[in-house]
Scaffold this motif. Structure first.
Motif, PDB file in Angstrom:
ATOM      1  N   ARG A 179       0.840  -1.192   0.000  1.00 48.27           N
ATOM      2  CA  ARG A 179       0.000   0.000   0.000  1.00 48.27           C
ATOM      3  C   ARG A 179       0.877   1.245   0.000  1.00 48.27           C
ATOM      4  NH1 ARG A 179      -3.132  -3.162  -1.316  1.00 48.27           N
ATOM      5  NH2 ARG A 179      -2.852  -1.756  -3.077  1.00 48.27           N
ATOM      6  N   THR A 180       0.458   2.284  -0.731  1.00 48.06           N
ATOM      7  CA  THR A 180       1.246   3.504  -0.855  1.00 48.06           C
ATOM      8  C   THR A 180       0.449   4.713  -0.389  1.00 48.06           C
ATOM      9  OG1 THR A 180       0.534   3.776  -3.160  1.00 48.06           O
ATOM     10  CG2 THR A 180       2.600   2.586  -2.773  1.00 48.06           C
ATOM     11  N   PRO A 181       1.118   5.717   0.180  1.00 47.87           N
ATOM     12  CA  PRO A 181       0.427   6.924   0.638  1.00 47.87           C
ATOM     13  C   PRO A 181      -0.136   7.733  -0.532  1.00 47.87           C
ATOM     14  CG  PRO A 181       2.580   6.706   1.675  1.00 47.87           C
ATOM     15  CD  PRO A 181       2.539   5.714   0.558  1.00 47.87           C
ATOM     16  N   GLN A 182      -1.299   8.322  -0.316  1.00 46.67           N
ATOM     17  CA  GLN A 182      -1.930   9.174  -1.320  1.00 46.67           C
ATOM     18  C   GLN A 182      -2.179  10.591  -0.798  1.00 46.67           C
ATOM     19  OE1 GLN A 182      -2.902   8.123  -4.715  1.00 46.67           O
ATOM     20  NE2 GLN A 182      -1.303   6.727  -4.026  1.00 46.67           N
ATOM     21  N   LYS A 183      -2.702  10.696   0.419  1.00 42.88           N
ATOM     22  CA  LYS A 183      -3.022  12.022   0.960  1.00 42.88           C
ATOM     23  C   LYS A 183      -2.863  12.047   2.474  1.00 42.88           C
ATOM     24  CE  LYS A 183      -6.292  13.288  -2.682  1.00 42.88           C
ATOM     25  NZ  LYS A 183      -7.644  13.785  -3.019  1.00 42.88           N
ATOM     26  N   LEU A 184      -2.463  13.211   2.953  1.00 43.65           N
ATOM     27  CA  LEU A 184      -2.466  13.500   4.377  1.00 43.65           C
ATOM     28  C   LEU A 184      -3.627  14.431   4.661  1.00 43.65           C
ATOM     29  CD1 LEU A 184       1.335  14.083   4.633  1.00 43.65           C
ATOM     30  CD2 LEU A 184       0.132  12.442   6.078  1.00 43.65           C
ATOM     31  N   VAL A 185      -4.376  14.158   5.718  1.00 41.32           N
ATOM     32  CA  VAL A 185      -5.526  14.987   6.059  1.00 41.32           C
ATOM     33  C   VAL A 185      -5.345  15.523   7.472  1.00 41.32           C
ATOM     34  CG1 VAL A 185      -8.034  15.129   6.246  1.00 41.32           C
ATOM     35  CG2 VAL A 185      -6.993  13.568   4.577  1.00 41.32           C
ATOM     36  N   VAL A 186      -5.318  16.852   7.585  1.00 45.39           N
ATOM     37  CA  VAL A 186      -5.264  17.529   8.878  1.00 45.39           C
ATOM     38  C   VAL A 186      -6.685  17.992   9.184  1.00 45.39           C
ATOM     39  CG1 VAL A 186      -4.220  19.383  10.219  1.00 45.39           C
ATOM     40  CG2 VAL A 186      -2.917  18.288   8.372  1.00 45.39           C
ATOM     41  N   LEU A 187      -7.294  17.399  10.207  1.00 47.97           N
ATOM     42  CA  LEU A 187      -8.719  17.582  10.459  1.00 47.97           C
ATOM     43  C   LEU A 187      -8.994  18.697  11.470  1.00 47.97           C
ATOM     44  CD1 LEU A 187      -9.616  13.802  10.712  1.00 47.97           C
ATOM     45  CD2 LEU A 187     -10.353  15.336   8.893  1.00 47.97           C
ATOM     46  N   PHE A 188      -9.914  19.592  11.090  1.00 44.30           N
ATOM     47  CA  PHE A 188     -10.441  20.606  11.994  1.00 44.30           C
ATOM     48  C   PHE A 188     -11.958  20.613  11.867  1.00 44.30           C
ATOM     49  CE2 PHE A 188      -6.173  22.294  11.236  1.00 44.30           C
ATOM     50  CZ  PHE A 188      -5.771  22.631  12.521  1.00 44.30           C
ATOM     51  N   ASN A 189     -12.649  20.662  12.991  1.00 49.08           N
ATOM     52  CA  ASN A 189     -14.107  20.748  12.999  1.00 49.08           C
ATOM     53  C   ASN A 189     -14.507  22.076  13.637  1.00 49.08           C
ATOM     54  OD1 ASN A 189     -16.864  20.541  13.286  1.00 49.08           O
ATOM     55  ND2 ASN A 189     -16.850  18.510  14.177  1.00 49.08           N
ATOM     56  N   PRO A 190     -14.949  23.042  12.849  1.00 49.82           N
ATOM     57  CA  PRO A 190     -15.281  24.357  13.412  1.00 49.82           C
ATOM     58  C   PRO A 190     -16.415  24.300  14.423  1.00 49.82           C
ATOM     59  CG  PRO A 190     -16.052  24.171  11.145  1.00 49.82           C
ATOM     60  CD  PRO A 190     -15.195  22.970  11.411  1.00 49.82           C
ATOM     61  N   ASN A 191     -17.264  23.267  14.365  1.00 52.22           N
ATOM     62  CA  ASN A 191     -18.369  23.140  15.319  1.00 52.22           C
ATOM     63  C   ASN A 191     -17.893  22.773  16.721  1.00 52.22           C
ATOM     64  OD1 ASN A 191     -20.311  23.673  13.314  1.00 52.22           O
ATOM     65  ND2 ASN A 191     -20.304  21.520  12.680  1.00 52.22           N
ATOM     66  N   GLU A 192     -16.652  22.288  16.821  1.00 50.29           N
ATOM     67  CA  GLU A 192     -16.101  21.927  18.121  1.00 50.29           C
ATOM     68  C   GLU A 192     -15.152  22.994  18.662  1.00 50.29           C
ATOM     69  OE1 GLU A 192     -14.358  18.078  17.909  1.00 50.29           O
ATOM     70  OE2 GLU A 192     -16.233  17.073  17.335  1.00 50.29           O
ATOM     71  N   MET A 193     -15.112  24.119  17.994  1.00 51.98           N
ATOM     72  CA  MET A 193     -14.252  25.216  18.421  1.00 51.98           C
ATOM     73  C   MET A 193     -15.005  26.103  19.410  1.00 51.98           C
ATOM     74  SD  MET A 193     -12.315  27.877  15.911  1.00 51.98           S
ATOM     75  CE  MET A 193     -11.569  29.394  16.477  1.00 51.98           C
ATOM     76  N   ASN A 194     -14.331  26.539  20.461  1.00 56.04           N
ATOM     77  CA  ASN A 194     -14.924  27.423  21.454  1.00 56.04           C
ATOM     78  C   ASN A 194     -15.385  28.712  20.785  1.00 56.04           C
ATOM     79  OD1 ASN A 194     -15.499  29.169  23.591  1.00 56.04           O
ATOM     80  ND2 ASN A 194     -13.842  28.371  24.865  1.00 56.04           N
ATOM     81  N   THR A 195     -16.658  29.038  20.939  1.00 56.28           N
ATOM     82  CA  THR A 195     -17.209  30.231  20.280  1.00 56.28           C
ATOM     83  C   THR A 195     -16.630  31.521  20.852  1.00 56.28           C
ATOM     84  OG1 THR A 195     -19.092  30.194  21.811  1.00 56.28           O
ATOM     85  CG2 THR A 195     -19.361  29.071  19.688  1.00 56.28           C
TER      86      THR A 195
END
Length: 216
Positions: A179-195
């Protein structure tokens, strides 16, 4: 892809011939305006796109027996995100991120490391990625599966000065060396950010996707 022909996608495995006449005209393949590795041919009014091109466009391709399976890279974890290449700065309104220096990891476990650099792109100091809807970092393989980063604490947890940066070499391991790497994903969810945070993302989906198959 040539739009003068009716387009019906059929897969040409990179190493398996399907009896197609190779004398047909070869076409360059573009995905969202970007030329990707691989090619296509048009024969008898049908367009055949190579598995290399499909994989470069983010489609995982697997062949098992007489069945060809297609899936978005990342499988059920596929997300809409800003996209870029290795060694390219990406910005979601808060964080500037660049990934470079892909290196195989020596030893008994099969894996690869990348150097991640995070930079605070705002004029506000004292917060970290972990306080802005942080969801971690994943590596998507050509099989459609994802593997999590081993450790991200050096970039995810410390507070950043305005314009300040932190860097870390991050490891990823998986069992199947085919198996070979295709993409790196850095995840952010704005709904879980302190308002109450004094900074905001500038895009609806602030996650970042870095294609490991291209480099700036």
């Amino acid at each position: 892809m040539n739009t003068r022909h009716p387009v019906r996608l059929a897969l040409i495995p990179a190493t398996l011939g399907l009896g197609l006449a190779l004398a047909a005209t070869t076409y360059t393949v573009q995905w969202q305006g970007r030329t990707v590795p691989g090619s296509a041919i048009v024969q008898n009014g049908r367009t055949y796109v190579s598995s290399d091109a499909l994989k470069a466009a983010g489609i995982a391709v697997t062949v098992k027996g007489t069945v060809v399976s297609l899936a978005p890279v990342g499988g059920t974890n596929q997300v809409a995100a800003l996209e870029g290449c290795l060694n390219e700065w990406m910005f979601n309104g808060i964080w500037r991120v660049r990934v470079a220096d892909a290196r195989p990891i020596p030893g008994d476990r099969h894996g690869i490391s990348y150097r991640f650099e995070f930079r605070n792109g705002t004029t506000v100091s004292g917060f970290a990625p972990s306080g802005t809807g942080w969801g971690g970092i994943q590596l998507a393989l050509d099989s459609g599966t994802t593997v999590p980063a081993e450790n991200v604490n050096e970039v995810s947890d410390p507070p950043y000065l305005a314009g300040g940066s932190h860097a870390q070499v991050i490891n990823f391991y998986w069992d199947d060396p085919a198996r070979t790497p295709q993409k790196l994903v850095v995840l952010f969810n704005p709904n879980e950010m302190n308002t109450a945070m004094p900074v905001k993302f500038s895009v609806a989906d602030p996650s970042l996707r870095i294609r490991t198959t291209c480099q700036k």
